[in-house]
Design a protein around this motif. Sequence first.
Motif, short mmCIF file in Angstrom:
data_model
loop_
_atom_site.label_atom_id
_atom_site.label_comp_id
_atom_site.label_asym_id
_atom_site.label_seq_id
_atom_site.Cartn_x
_atom_site.Cartn_y
_atom_site.Cartn_z
N THR A 1 92.45 18.78 -7.97
CA THR A 1 93.37 19.80 -8.48
C THR A 1 93.21 21.09 -7.68
OG1 THR A 1 91.77 20.58 -10.08
CG2 THR A 1 93.27 18.82 -10.80
N ASP A 2 94.14 22.05 -7.92
CA ASP A 2 94.06 23.34 -7.21
C ASP A 2 92.80 24.10 -7.61
OD1 ASP A 2 96.43 22.80 -5.97
OD2 ASP A 2 97.66 23.85 -7.44
N LEU A 3 92.40 24.01 -8.87
CA LEU A 3 91.20 24.70 -9.33
C LEU A 3 89.96 24.15 -8.64
CD1 LEU A 3 90.10 26.84 -11.23
CD2 LEU A 3 89.91 25.09 -13.02
N THR A 4 89.96 22.83 -8.39
CA THR A 4 88.85 22.22 -7.67
C THR A 4 88.75 22.76 -6.25
OG1 THR A 4 89.10 20.19 -8.98
CG2 THR A 4 87.86 20.03 -6.91
N LYS A 5 89.90 23.00 -5.63
CA LYS A 5 89.91 23.56 -4.28
C LYS A 5 89.32 24.98 -4.28
CE LYS A 5 93.92 20.92 -2.69
NZ LYS A 5 95.31 20.99 -2.20
N PHE A 6 89.65 25.74 -5.32
CA PHE A 6 89.06 27.07 -5.43
C PHE A 6 87.56 26.99 -5.63
CE2 PHE A 6 93.41 28.63 -6.44
CZ PHE A 6 93.43 29.74 -5.61
N GLU A 7 87.13 26.05 -6.48
CA GLU A 7 85.69 25.89 -6.72
C GLU A 7 84.96 25.54 -5.42
OE1 GLU A 7 85.89 24.41 -11.40
OE2 GLU A 7 85.73 22.96 -9.77
N GLN A 8 85.55 24.65 -4.63
CA GLN A 8 84.95 24.28 -3.35
C GLN A 8 84.91 25.48 -2.40
OE1 GLN A 8 87.40 21.02 -2.10
NE2 GLN A 8 86.40 19.53 -3.46
N LEU A 9 85.97 26.28 -2.42
CA LEU A 9 86.02 27.46 -1.56
C LEU A 9 84.96 28.48 -1.97
CD1 LEU A 9 87.44 29.06 0.69
CD2 LEU A 9 89.04 29.93 -1.04
N PHE A 10 84.82 28.70 -3.28
CA PHE A 10 83.81 29.65 -3.76
C PHE A 10 82.41 29.15 -3.44
CE2 PHE A 10 87.05 30.89 -7.20
CZ PHE A 10 87.58 31.88 -6.39
N ALA A 11 82.20 27.86 -3.54
CA ALA A 11 80.89 27.30 -3.23
C ALA A 11 80.58 27.45 -1.74
CB ALA A 11 80.83 25.83 -3.64
N ALA A 12 81.59 27.24 -0.89
CA ALA A 12 81.38 27.36 0.56
C ALA A 12 81.07 28.80 0.95
CB ALA A 12 82.61 26.87 1.31
N LYS A 13 81.67 29.76 0.24
CA LYS A 13 81.45 31.17 0.55
C LYS A 13 80.32 31.76 -0.27
CE LYS A 13 86.17 32.28 1.99
NZ LYS A 13 87.32 33.17 1.77
N ALA A 14 79.67 30.94 -1.12
CA ALA A 14 78.59 31.41 -1.99
C ALA A 14 79.05 32.57 -2.87
CB ALA A 14 77.37 31.80 -1.16
N ASN A 15 80.29 32.44 -3.36
CA ASN A 15 80.88 33.46 -4.23
C ASN A 15 80.54 33.11 -5.68
OD1 ASN A 15 82.45 35.29 -5.63
ND2 ASN A 15 84.25 35.03 -4.30
N GLN A 16 79.44 33.68 -6.18
CA GLN A 16 78.97 33.35 -7.52
C GLN A 16 79.96 33.82 -8.58
OE1 GLN A 16 76.35 31.51 -8.14
NE2 GLN A 16 76.61 31.60 -10.37
N LYS A 17 80.51 35.00 -8.41
CA LYS A 17 81.45 35.53 -9.39
C LYS A 17 82.71 34.67 -9.46
CE LYS A 17 83.73 39.82 -10.78
NZ LYS A 17 83.95 41.24 -10.44
N GLY A 18 83.20 34.27 -8.30
CA GLY A 18 84.37 33.41 -8.28
C GLY A 18 84.09 32.05 -8.89
N ALA A 19 82.88 31.53 -8.64
CA ALA A 19 82.52 30.23 -9.21
C ALA A 19 82.45 30.32 -10.73
CB ALA A 19 81.19 29.77 -8.64
N GLU A 20 81.88 31.40 -11.25
CA GLU A 20 81.81 31.56 -12.71
C GLU A 20 83.20 31.73 -13.31
OE1 GLU A 20 79.25 34.85 -13.33
OE2 GLU A 20 77.41 33.77 -12.81
N SER A 21 84.07 32.47 -12.62
CA SER A 21 85.43 32.66 -13.12
C SER A 21 86.18 31.34 -13.18
CB SER A 21 86.16 33.66 -12.24
OG SER A 21 87.49 33.82 -12.66
N SER A 22 86.06 30.52 -12.13
CA SER A 22 86.73 29.23 -12.12
C SER A 22 86.15 28.29 -13.17
CB SER A 22 86.63 28.59 -10.73
OG SER A 22 85.27 28.36 -10.38
N LYS A 23 84.87 28.39 -13.41
CA LYS A 23 84.22 27.57 -14.45
C LYS A 23 84.75 27.97 -15.82
CE LYS A 23 79.66 26.18 -16.12
NZ LYS A 23 78.19 26.36 -15.97
N LYS A 24 84.92 29.30 -16.07
CA LYS A 24 85.46 29.78 -17.35
C LYS A 24 86.89 29.32 -17.52
CE LYS A 24 85.36 32.64 -20.98
NZ LYS A 24 86.73 32.54 -21.45
N ILE A 25 87.67 29.36 -16.42
CA ILE A 25 89.07 28.91 -16.50
C ILE A 25 89.13 27.42 -16.81
CG2 ILE A 25 91.15 28.53 -15.12
CD1 ILE A 25 90.51 31.13 -13.68
N ARG A 26 88.28 26.65 -16.20
CA ARG A 26 88.28 25.21 -16.46
C ARG A 26 87.91 24.93 -17.93
NH1 ARG A 26 88.29 20.66 -13.59
NH2 ARG A 26 88.18 21.78 -11.61
N SER A 27 86.92 25.67 -18.44
CA SER A 27 86.52 25.47 -19.84
C SER A 27 87.65 25.86 -20.80
CB SER A 27 85.27 26.31 -20.13
OG SER A 27 84.92 26.22 -21.50
#
Length: 223
Positions: free
Chosen positions: A1-27
């Motif tokens: 999904t598009d959210l998964t692509k964002f999660e992968q992008l945040f992980a590649a850039k080590a963007n902790q805030k973005g990863a937490e935001s995407s995790k909250k959106i998924r939940s």
Amino acid sequence: TDLTKFEQLFAAKANQKGAESSKKIRSDFNNFYTNGVKMAHAYIEGGPPMGNKLMLEFDQASLALQNSLKPFIKVQLDEMDAAVEKAKSDANNARSVGLILGLLVLAVSALVARFTVLSITRPLSQMQTVISQVDKDSDFTVHVRVDSTDEVGQTAQAFNRLMDKLGEIIMHTRASIEGIAVASQELNQSIVMVTQGSRQQSEATLDAVSSAQALSSAMSDMS
């Protein structure tokens, strides 16, 4: 999904805030989806009375999802705007660099053209100066400086050879004229000597004739 692509992008850039935001959106999305499915089954199985009971919970899940999405979307839009501004800045920088390079190319081209013109006109000017000096002083020993082996340099070399040849011809001509002058002077001296000898011989002959006449007269008187 598009959210998964964002999660992968945040992980590649080590963007902790973005990863937490995407995790909250998924939940929140999973909660919203679960409440939506539950409410749909309630409407199917129990009709509006049963479905309406779950409407408040569904609205709360929807509001939570919207609240999670708003800052995420804002961040993405801000990043997009920043990327657009950076692209504009890079484009302006590239345009400026291109303009500077273009000016440098024009300047270098002008310098090369000037050097080329000078490399052609300078030897020709030197040849003109040498010709004027030769015409003024009759000095065929002057030469044009040769700095190249191209057509202009070859022309200068040919001009120098011509000056040397003319100098040799003039030198030989002067030597011949001097030799003729010396011979003419010697001939004149010889003519003068012959003339003097002839005059002396004529005078001696006249003296002899006079003596003979005097002797003849004396003999006539004696007889």
